[in-house]
Design an enzyme around this catalytic site. Sequence first.
Site, mmCIF file in Angstrom:
data_model
loop_
_atom_site.group_PDB
_atom_site.id
_atom_site.type_symbol
_atom_site.label_atom_id
_atom_site.label_comp_id
_atom_site.label_asym_id
_atom_site.label_seq_id
_atom_site.Cartn_x
_atom_site.Cartn_y
_atom_site.Cartn_z
ATOM 1 N N HIS A 1 42.580 44.493 39.874
ATOM 2 C CA HIS A 1 41.999 42.856 40.405
ATOM 3 C C HIS A 1 42.256 42.371 40.257
ATOM 4 C CE1 HIS A 1 37.686 45.221 39.610
ATOM 5 N NE2 HIS A 1 38.387 45.437 40.964
ATOM 6 N N ASP B 1 39.312 43.507 31.058
ATOM 7 C CA ASP B 1 37.856 44.368 31.687
ATOM 8 C C ASP B 1 37.579 45.838 31.627
ATOM 9 O OD1 ASP B 1 38.903 42.057 32.131
ATOM 10 O OD2 ASP B 1 38.312 42.340 34.963
ATOM 11 N N ASP C 1 42.707 38.937 39.924
ATOM 12 C CA ASP C 1 42.058 37.517 38.258
ATOM 13 C C ASP C 1 44.002 38.050 37.568
ATOM 14 O OD1 ASP C 1 40.976 39.412 38.189
ATOM 15 O OD2 ASP C 1 39.484 38.592 36.708
ATOM 16 N N HIS C 2 44.320 39.297 37.558
ATOM 17 C CA HIS C 2 45.407 40.015 36.852
ATOM 18 C C HIS C 2 46.183 40.307 37.095
ATOM 19 C CE1 HIS C 2 41.849 40.791 33.278
ATOM 20 N NE2 HIS C 2 40.972 40.137 34.896
ATOM 21 N N HIS D 1 36.265 51.035 33.260
ATOM 22 C CA HIS D 1 35.950 49.197 34.642
ATOM 23 C C HIS D 1 35.706 49.841 35.739
ATOM 24 C CE1 HIS D 1 36.133 45.676 35.165
ATOM 25 N NE2 HIS D 1 37.008 44.898 36.333
ATOM 26 N N HIS E 1 39.303 35.025 28.474
ATOM 27 C CA HIS E 1 38.277 36.384 30.095
ATOM 28 C C HIS E 1 37.284 35.445 29.967
ATOM 29 C CE1 HIS E 1 37.596 39.218 33.067
ATOM 30 N NE2 HIS E 1 38.648 39.002 33.142
#
Length: 306
Positions: free
Chosen positions: A65, A202, A67-68, A139, A260
Amino acid sequence: MAARELVVLGTSSQAPTRTRNHNGYVLRWDSTTLMFDPGEGTQRQMVLAGVASPRIERICVTHSHNDHCLGVPGVLARMALDAPGRRVALHGPDAALGHLGDLVRVAQADVDVELSAVRPGAEPLDVAGAALRGVALDHRVPAVGYRLDEPARPHLLRDRLAAAGIVGPDVGRLQREGELRGVKLAEVSVTRPGQSFAFVMDTRLCPGVEELLRGVDLAVVESTFLDRDARLAQDYAHLTARQAATAAARAGVRRLVLTHYSQRYGNLEEIAAEARSAVREAGGSTEVHVAADLDVIAVPARRETT
């Protein structure tokens, strides 16, 4: 020995806010520096935090993902500017390697990137004498958490060495050989537990969370939601602050760093209160730190020798 500390570059999940950048974390560990989950804007956060790119030897990504990992190209570009031609290891789960490879190509940076999968159950990687391994999490896409463990080592006791007449170069010989002139290393030392670090992003609660957190000194754990939004946490495969803190307390984590956060939460005091209440209810002694961008958090001092 150099400091062992965590530098928090960003604390926001999914989207940055006015006060919180995307994810990004740096672990300074003796002679090396590891970066975890660099989201968009990480390069600028490094400047604000005083993180020198040439010191970063590994970038560890938990999943694909953005945002990571969307900060990977900028971090590589900064490395190429500061120290062209240097080598950096880039790790992630098998399923993320294609995406990470694309980000490396987008960067077009003069950096020798060694892209490799971190597979749960595989032989740990050696990081400055400590063992780095990946553990599977739960996740919406394949994800791993990371744990770094320093092995326990003998801690020499000066009074016992003196009583045994072992001084100067003989001390080194005893450490290397384990016995010298009838004196065994165990007779003049005690075991000094190693320090440990865990990184849990996550995920829903799962066996991997427990494995990563068990007895760790410093743990970074996502707390995307508050307990009142537990249904959202379950649906989107995240943890609440209560779940993260309860898991940490039961696992014996010494210092817990929560991060987070969903952009729906502007004031983090409720996250702090919920987490600390959960630790008390679990009967634990875990210290809770609700992270803010640019925080620097030390790895707790070594446990007493045994």
